[in-house]
Design an enzyme around this catalytic site. Structure first.
Site, PDB file in Angstrom:
ATOM      1  N   ALA A  57       0.844  -1.198   0.000  1.00  0.00           N
ATOM      2  CA  ALA A  57       0.000   0.000   0.000  1.00  0.00           C
ATOM      3  C   ALA A  57       0.877   1.245   0.000  1.00  0.00           C
ATOM      4  O   ALA A  57       1.692   1.439   0.908  1.00  0.00           O
ATOM      5  CB  ALA A  57      -0.919   0.014   1.225  1.00  0.00           C
ATOM      6  N   CYS A  58       0.737   2.053  -1.044  1.00  0.00           N
ATOM      7  CA  CYS A  58       1.430   3.339  -1.071  1.00  0.00           C
ATOM      8  C   CYS A  58       0.390   4.437  -1.235  1.00  0.00           C
ATOM      9  O   CYS A  58      -0.815   4.182  -1.217  1.00  0.00           O
ATOM     10  CB  CYS A  58       2.476   3.394  -2.191  1.00  0.00           C
ATOM     11  SG  CYS A  58       1.810   3.470  -3.861  1.00  0.00           S
ATOM     12  N   ASP A  59       0.843   5.646  -1.382  1.00  0.00           N
ATOM     13  CA  ASP A  59      -0.068   6.784  -1.410  1.00  0.00           C
ATOM     14  C   ASP A  59      -1.060   6.688  -2.555  1.00  0.00           C
ATOM     15  O   ASP A  59      -2.260   6.852  -2.385  1.00  0.00           O
ATOM     16  CB  ASP A  59       0.738   8.077  -1.505  1.00  0.00           C
ATOM     17  CG  ASP A  59      -0.106   9.301  -1.203  1.00  0.00           C
ATOM     18  OD1 ASP A  59      -1.032   9.179  -0.381  1.00  0.00           O
ATOM     19  OD2 ASP A  59       0.148  10.366  -1.770  1.00  0.00           O
TER      20      ASP A  59
END
Length: 607
Positions: free
Chosen positions: A400-402
């Site tokens: 999960a990234c931005d």
């Protein structure tokens, strides 16, 4: 998480940084999924614009206007509604957006970013009030008419109020941007943009603010310099090149690969850890960003549409005809200034390599304890947390990234490859934006340190692993090893639970080894058993030669083992346990003493 960070209700408090990230990510979340559509519009305009395109074509260029006026705002409105209330909110958000489009004479991106989430929110609240009261059999009527009526009312509101309001606001912001450009103050924006990027606000700034403004400017002027402010790869490549020449330890050795990924792949997040470990380097990227933007403005550079990711390739594809020199000059000057400032800082640094080494920074990540049980680590660096969950429960891994696209996609790809080599294909590995995480059983979430707080809020029951850099983290090997140990433990329990019969005793003695496939026998050597491994190798080799067997015997290190079923590895129980966490196909035999009588029985079974 400390006790003082937990509210009396039991829910964790949200820090100011997390709130700012959440709002910025919400704005960029409406743009990022639709970047492909924006690029398609930009390519149509750049290639087929009449006149001015590379291959002017009036017929194809007719696509440009409707795409800008209707397609892009509706997609943004639909996405904004979906972020709040899934499909029903998405449809209502799109209906509401059409009202703002009709009520204006400018591209309604800001209107879509208002009406899309508003439509989803109104639909969600309406359902909360009435959905449970609907009688059985009337659900479809309620669902269709409630969404239709809500969409109609919001479209009328948008046409009468929101559209004209956004037009006035757009004109005000456009005049403000024009004024900033006219007084040559635009480069000062990079004093904010560059630090914000490294604090994981890059998507919020770029896609949430600059892209909508840039599209409106490009629709009238044919290009916009705003598309280049955040996506310029010059500041990042300058810092990485400085590390290539003047860095220390693994920071220096890893910088060339990071530079290639950053400059050509457009994954800017890869240079963030290099800045974070030496905060004075913020000055380098800020100086480079200011210089690049000044050059862009001085030479009249601009792009037709958003360049995403911020790769030199995507930037050149979005560059209008005749503006290549201006764009490349801005990237080059930004890289040079950033490099010079970073080189000055690195050369003057007198700290030891241990303090400044990138490997030391990453080592802090791998120093976390209790990962096999998912206990929270009370440190200032990488954390592993989970509520009573261990690696044996993991069924799915999510990066999960931005934005859920660039860096997390690369991290997921790296771990997926490691899983494949380790025989962990039954565990899926995907990537997504942190805002889209959902709490579910059997989930392991891998995210950047700066985003772990939000990831834990979204999925509090998941096993959470925070890393500094998706592209270069030692945690991946630890995750693989922990999962292998967990799976091996389950397998061992099953094997031990099986009853032993006389007919099976021969097989169990050799652990079910298929000797018909064995072509080579390897003895693992290490410091404690080097002599024993050498002696055992010599003894077995002699016995095989006397018996006329063709099977070869070697003494190897555990790192040199070939993971194939035609290899039989013999070593102590501790070493064999380690072997099983690293290799999948190789056969193994555990013996307490490498000169065990069992070795003589092997001669009879191999070919």
């Amino acid at each position: 998480m400390s006790q003082d960070a937990t509210a009396s209700s039991g829910k964790p408090k949200t820090s100011l940084k997390a709130k700012v990230q959440k709002f910025g990510t919400f704005l960029s979340g409406m743009i990022m999924p639709n970047i492909a559509a924006i690029i398609a519009w930009g390519l149509i305009t750049a290639i087929f614009l009449t006149p001015g395109g590379w291959f002017p074509n009036a017929t194809i260029n007719k696509l440009s206007g409707p795409a800008l006026t209707y397609l892009l705002p509706l997609l943004i409105g639909y996405t904004g509604g979906k972020m709040v209330d899934d499909e029903r909110g998405a449809v209502v958000g799109a209906i509401a957006t059409i009202g703002s489009i009709v009520g204006s004479n400018v591209p309604m991106f800001l209107g879509a970013m208002i009406m899309g989430p508003l439509g989803g929110w109104c639909m969600k609240k309406f359902d909360d009030l009435f959905q449970d009261k609907i009688k059985s059999g009337f659900e479809m009527i309620y669902n269709n008419f409630s969404a239709g009526i809500m969409g109609m009312l919001l479209a009328i509101l948008a046409q009468a109020v929101v559209g004209p309001f956004v037009v006035a606001g757009s004109k005000f912001m456009a005049s403000g941007v024009d004024w900033i450009i006219s007084v040559h103050a635009l480069p000062l924006a990079n004093l904010f943009i560059e630090p914000a990027k490294i604090l994981f606000l890059n998507n919020a700034v770029g896609n949430g603010i600059l892209v909508p403004l840039g599209i409106q400017q490009a629709s009238s002027a044919g290009k916009s310099v705003l598309f280049l402010l955040e996506s310029n790869p010059g500041p990042g490549i300058g810092v990485l090149l400085a590390f290539c020449l003047f860095g220390k330890g693994s920071a220096k050795s890893s910088a060339p690969g990071a530079a290639i990924i950053q400059f050509f792949g457009g994954i800017h997040e890869i240079y963030f850890p290099y800045i974070m470990m030496k905060p004075s380097l913020f000055l380098a990227v800020m100086a480079g960003g200011v210089t690049g933007t000044f050059t862009f403005q001085l030479l009249g550079a601009g792009l037709k549409a958003a360049a995403s990711p911020g790769s030199i390739i995507s930037i050149l594809l979005m560059t209008p005809k005749g503006a290549y020199l201006a764009v490349l000059s801005g990237v080059l000057t930004a890289a040079i200034v950033s490099f010079l400032v970073a080189a000055f800082i690195l050369k003057r640094d007198k700290s030891t390599s241990e303090d400044d080494d990138f490997a030391s920074k990453q080592a802090q990540v791998s120093a976390m304890k209790s990962e096999s049980k998912g206990n929270a680590a009370n440190t200032n660096d990488t954390q592993v947390s989970g509520q009573g969950m261990d690696y044996s429960d993991v069924k799915k891994v999510i990066f999960a990234c931005d934005a859920g696209m660039g860096s997390s996609a690369m991290g997921a790809s790296l771990l997926r490859d490691k899983f494949k080599k380790a025989g962990l294909q039954d565990i899926s590995v995907t990537n997504m934006a942190v805002r889209n995480l959902k709490d579910e059983n059997g989930l392991l979430v891998v995210t950047q340190e700066e985003l772990q707080e939000r990831a834990q809020q979204k999925a509090p029951s998941a096993l959470s692993v925070a890393v500094q850099n998706f592209m270069n983290s030692p945690r991946y090997d630890e995750i693989v090893a922990n999962l292998k140990v967990a799976q091996q433990g389950t397998t061992d329990e099953k094997e031990n639970s099986r009853p032993t019969t006389n007919s099976q005793s021969g097989k169990q003695e050799f652990g079910g080894i298929d000797f018909s496939q064995v072509k080579e026998i390897d003895f693992i050597h290490h410091d404690e058993h080097t002599g024993s491994a050498t002696m055992a190798t010599s003894m077995l080799k002699t016995q095989l030669e006397k018996a006329g067997k063709k099977t070869t015997v070697k003494r190897v290190s555990i790192d040199d083992v070939v993971d194939d079923k035609d290899r039989l590895v013999i070593s102590t129980p501790e070493t064999i346990k380690n072997l099983k966490t690293r290799y999948t196909n190789v056969q193994s035999l555990s013996v307490a003493d490498l000169r065990d009588q069992k070795l003589s029985d092997i001669v009879e079974r191999v070919q």
